[in-house]
Design an enzyme around this catalytic site. Structure first.
Site, PDB file in Angstrom:
ATOM      1  N   GLY A  78      -0.583  -0.407  -8.427  1.00  0.00           N
ATOM      2  CA  GLY A  78      -2.002  -0.154  -8.165  1.00  0.00           C
ATOM      3  C   GLY A  78      -2.518   1.058  -8.915  1.00  0.00           C
ATOM      4  N   ARG A 142       1.879  -5.770 -11.682  1.00  0.00           N
ATOM      5  CA  ARG A 142       2.896  -5.662 -10.643  1.00  0.00           C
ATOM      6  C   ARG A 142       4.150  -6.478 -10.930  1.00  0.00           C
ATOM      7  NH1 ARG A 142       1.431  -2.686  -6.354  1.00  0.00           N
ATOM      8  NH2 ARG A 142      -0.774  -2.545  -5.785  1.00  0.00           N
ATOM      9  N   ASP A 173       8.450   1.362  -5.558  1.00  0.00           N
ATOM     10  CA  ASP A 173       9.144   0.185  -6.105  1.00  0.00           C
ATOM     11  C   ASP A 173       9.355   0.318  -7.616  1.00  0.00           C
ATOM     12  OD1 ASP A 173       9.508  -1.290  -3.752  1.00  0.00           O
ATOM     13  OD2 ASP A 173       7.456  -2.033  -3.812  1.00  0.00           O
ATOM     14  N   LYS A 199       3.400   8.053  -8.925  1.00  0.00           N
ATOM     15  CA  LYS A 199       2.003   7.621  -8.791  1.00  0.00           C
ATOM     16  C   LYS A 199       1.820   6.810  -7.521  1.00  0.00           C
ATOM     17  CE  LYS A 199       1.143   3.792  -8.872  1.00  0.00           C
ATOM     18  NZ  LYS A 199       1.012   2.347  -8.831  1.00  0.00           N
ATOM     19  N   THR A 200       0.818   7.018  -6.768  1.00  0.00           N
ATOM     20  CA  THR A 200       0.282   6.105  -5.760  1.00  0.00           C
ATOM     21  C   THR A 200      -0.718   6.845  -4.894  1.00  0.00           C
ATOM     22  OG1 THR A 200       0.638   4.620  -3.891  1.00  0.00           O
ATOM     23  CG2 THR A 200       2.269   6.361  -4.116  1.00  0.00           C
ATOM     24  N   ASP A 202      -1.342   6.033  -2.085  1.00  0.00           N
ATOM     25  CA  ASP A 202      -0.847   5.942  -0.699  1.00  0.00           C
ATOM     26  C   ASP A 202      -0.164   7.230  -0.227  1.00  0.00           C
ATOM     27  OD1 ASP A 202      -1.730   3.399  -1.022  1.00  0.00           O
ATOM     28  OD2 ASP A 202       0.176   2.400  -0.645  1.00  0.00           O
ATOM     29  N   TYR A 240     -24.646   2.958  16.106  1.00  0.00           N
ATOM     30  CA  TYR A 240     -23.537   2.104  15.640  1.00  0.00           C
ATOM     31  C   TYR A 240     -22.184   2.772  15.812  1.00  0.00           C
ATOM     32  CZ  TYR A 240     -27.015  -0.628  13.035  1.00  0.00           C
ATOM     33  OH  TYR A 240     -28.079  -1.392  12.684  1.00  0.00           O
ATOM     34  N   TYR A 421     -10.400   0.128  -2.928  1.00  0.00           N
ATOM     35  CA  TYR A 421     -10.577  -0.007  -4.371  1.00  0.00           C
ATOM     36  C   TYR A 421     -11.605   1.000  -4.904  1.00  0.00           C
ATOM     37  CZ  TYR A 421      -7.773  -4.103  -3.557  1.00  0.00           C
ATOM     38  OH  TYR A 421      -6.732  -4.916  -3.182  1.00  0.00           O
TER      39      TYR A 421
END
Ligand code: FBP
Length: 549
Positions: A78, A142, A173, A199-200, A202, A240, A421
């Protein structure tokens, strides 16, 4: 191509390198390393690259006398803000070794390496992409690099281009695969070094020596900006409840960081859900209680942050997904032949009684998503599951029950958002611009030091970038054995949110107050120009991890 005013100004930004990397360096070896767990098995699988020492770069009084080196680079997985700066740092680093060094970019991820799709990255190309977001300079993908065939195929193009080192910019991974590739090339004396870069967005690829993965800082700042805007909006209209799902495949670092930055009414942390063995209904009940409490004070509005990976951390759902994974893997053909309308019933008929009951209780959309194709690493595509809607609807139902019981008086209007994204290709913050450039430049130093199977490590990150420490850590150090596709495999251990670490403890000490009162914080947009306390601050996660109070 026409450029915006910010693009033009940003192109001129000169990332700040750690002082140590500005001159000639020597690699100083630390102690030999061990993997985080399963030492004997990992050592057996990586006889050539296991146990290598940590490396730290120090100033060298002798100038660099290097020969030209050809390097290949791959962006894997990603997108994460700053990838282009890793590549420009790498480019500048190898040019510093020798002006005739060349950089080749493999196109669209590891697939381009296997299929020999590449471009040479010249200074004209690199200059177009400095300090920009995205991975579009060469694209990403990927494809999982795992078989010897792929490694051999890749080696053909490396030989053809006289490439001596391959830099893989990826998450856990991809770096696992970098370690396997490094070991294989070493074992056959291929003469190719493999270096990884963390990298990520996350934020789950980290340890004591990799303090954060790049992209996390920028992505969470982008999400926090919009969460802040939403909070201002809901505090203005007061009508809301916003259910906001945040990306992060597995770990909840992104949700936690955004909570620390914006102080929402609710933020769910998947790791806590798992540790406390909570059910979906427990989570719904907790949120409903908070909604009711705020309604008592006349506040029929609020924000709920939900980590993307939540579903897989609810223990009962985790068991269901594990059984589903096996069921779908073993009956793939039969399942594909079942009429789409009958697929839900087919699954219910084939699951154990307990899991069938849970599966049958799920809304159609969620159930369907759990039965769709896995990604190439065998993961359920959690970013496609609308957990925010699931929770919003279930809370609505629970509140209706509470109303009937006389336990809730209020209005419950919901709006749903998913931020993921939007943040992955933002122009990197100054922190990520500097960090990524340093990671890439440092990767060139690791190449020059002749090592393989190392990850570029730049640390001391809460200090000004000139004081950052640069070096490398053996990737095998981060590995353990885990079950993947039914077999035990060596993989980099994911760094989940730890409930005893400072960032979570900070959040836990504040959340009751944030739930009932309205304590929203509004971080505003990323600032690239201005005072350092506005522009150069690293994430709150990093600051709390490194001792901030
Ligand atoms: P990486 O681990 O490759 O960095 O990707 C992370 C991520 O952004 C997750 O947060 C998200 O679940 C996933 O990618 C989405 O994948 P895709 O880009 O294939 O839709």
């Amino acid at each position: 191509m026409k450029k915006s005013a910010l693009q033009k100004a940003r192109a001129a930004y000169q990332p700040k390198l750690p002082i140590v990397l500005t001159g000639a360096v020597k690699a100083v070896e630390g102690n030999p390393t061990e993997s985080v767990a399963d030492q004997a098995e990992i050592q057996k699988l990586f006889p050539n690259t296991y146990g290598l020492p940590e490396l730290k770069f120090e100033k060298n009084s002798n100038p660099i006398v290097g020969s030209p080196v050809n390097v290949g680079v791959i962006l894997s997985g990603g997108q994460a803000p700053g990838g282009h700066n890793v590549i420009s740092g790498l480019f500048d680093g190898i040019k510093k070794i020798h002006k005739d060094s060349r950089l080749y970019g493999f196109l669209m991820g590891p697939g381009g390496f296997v299929d020999h799709q590449y471009i040479e990255l010249t200074s004209n190309i690199i200059d177009e992409y400095r300090n920009t977001g995205g991975f579009d300079i060469i694209g990403s993908g990927r494809t999982k690099l795992e078989s010897q065939d792929q490694f051999d195929k890749g080696l053909e193009i490396l030989k053809e281009l006289n490439i001596k080192a391959l830099v893989i910019i990826g998450g856990d991974d991809s770096n696992t695969n970098a370690a396997i590739l490094a070991e294989y090339y070493k074992s056959i004396n291929a003469g190719v070094q493999v270096i990884g870069c963390p990298k990520t967005i996350d934020g789950d690829l980290k340890n004591g020596l990799i303090e954060t993965s790049f992209g996390f800082d920028t992505a969470t700042k982008v999400y926090s900006e919009v969460i802040g805007n939403i909070q201002r909006d809901c505090n203005s209209a007061k009508k809301y409840w916003h259910f906001i799902k945040l990306m992060g495949r597995s770990a909840s670092h992104i949700a936690l960081e955004c909570a620390l930055q914006t102080q929402p009414n609710v933020c769910i942390i998947s790791e806590e859900v798992e540790a406390k063995n909570l059910t979906l209904q427990d989570i719904v009940n907790d949120i409903a209680q908070i909604v009711a409490k705020r309604a008592e004070n006349g506040n029929n509005f609020g924000t709920v942050l939900i980590p993307e990976g939540l579903i897989e951390f609810i223990p009962a759902m985790k068991k269901l997904i594990a059984e589903l994974n096996d069921l779908l893997a073993h009956n793939a053909e039969e399942f594909a032949a079942v009429d789409q309308k009958e697929q839900r019933q087919y699954i219910i008929n084939h699951l154990s009684e307990e899991n069938a009951a849970i599966y049958a209780s799920l809304p159609e959309g969620v159930a369907r998503q759990l039965s769709l194709d896995r990604d190439p690493h065998g993961n359920v595509q959690v970013s496609l599951i609308e957990t925010e809607k699931l929770l919003g609807e279930m809370v609505g139902r629970r509140l209706a029950e509470m109303k009937a019981e006389g336990k809730y008086v209020g209005k419950f209007g919901t709006l749903f958002h998913f931020f993921g994204y939007e943040g992955r290709c933002a122009d990197p913050s100054n922190f990520d611009a500097d960090y990524c450039y340093a990671l890439g430049f440092n990767a060139a130093c690791l190449i020059n030091a002749g090592v393989t199977g190392y990850m570029s490590s730049v640390r001391n990150l809460t200090n000004p970038s000139v004081q950052w420490i640069a070096g490398g850590i053996p990737i095998t150090m981060m590995m353990n054995m885990e079950r993947r596709h039914g077999a035990m495999k060596p993989v980099i251990q994911k760094a989940l949110v730890r409930l005893d670490d400072a960032p979570f403890r900070k959040f836990a000490s504040k959340r009751d107050e944030w739930a009932v009162n309205t304590c929203y914080m509004y971080p505003g947009p990323i600032q690239y120009f201005g005072p350092a306390e506005v522009c150069d601050q690293p994430s709150m996660t990093l600051r709390y991890e490194q001792g901030a109070k």
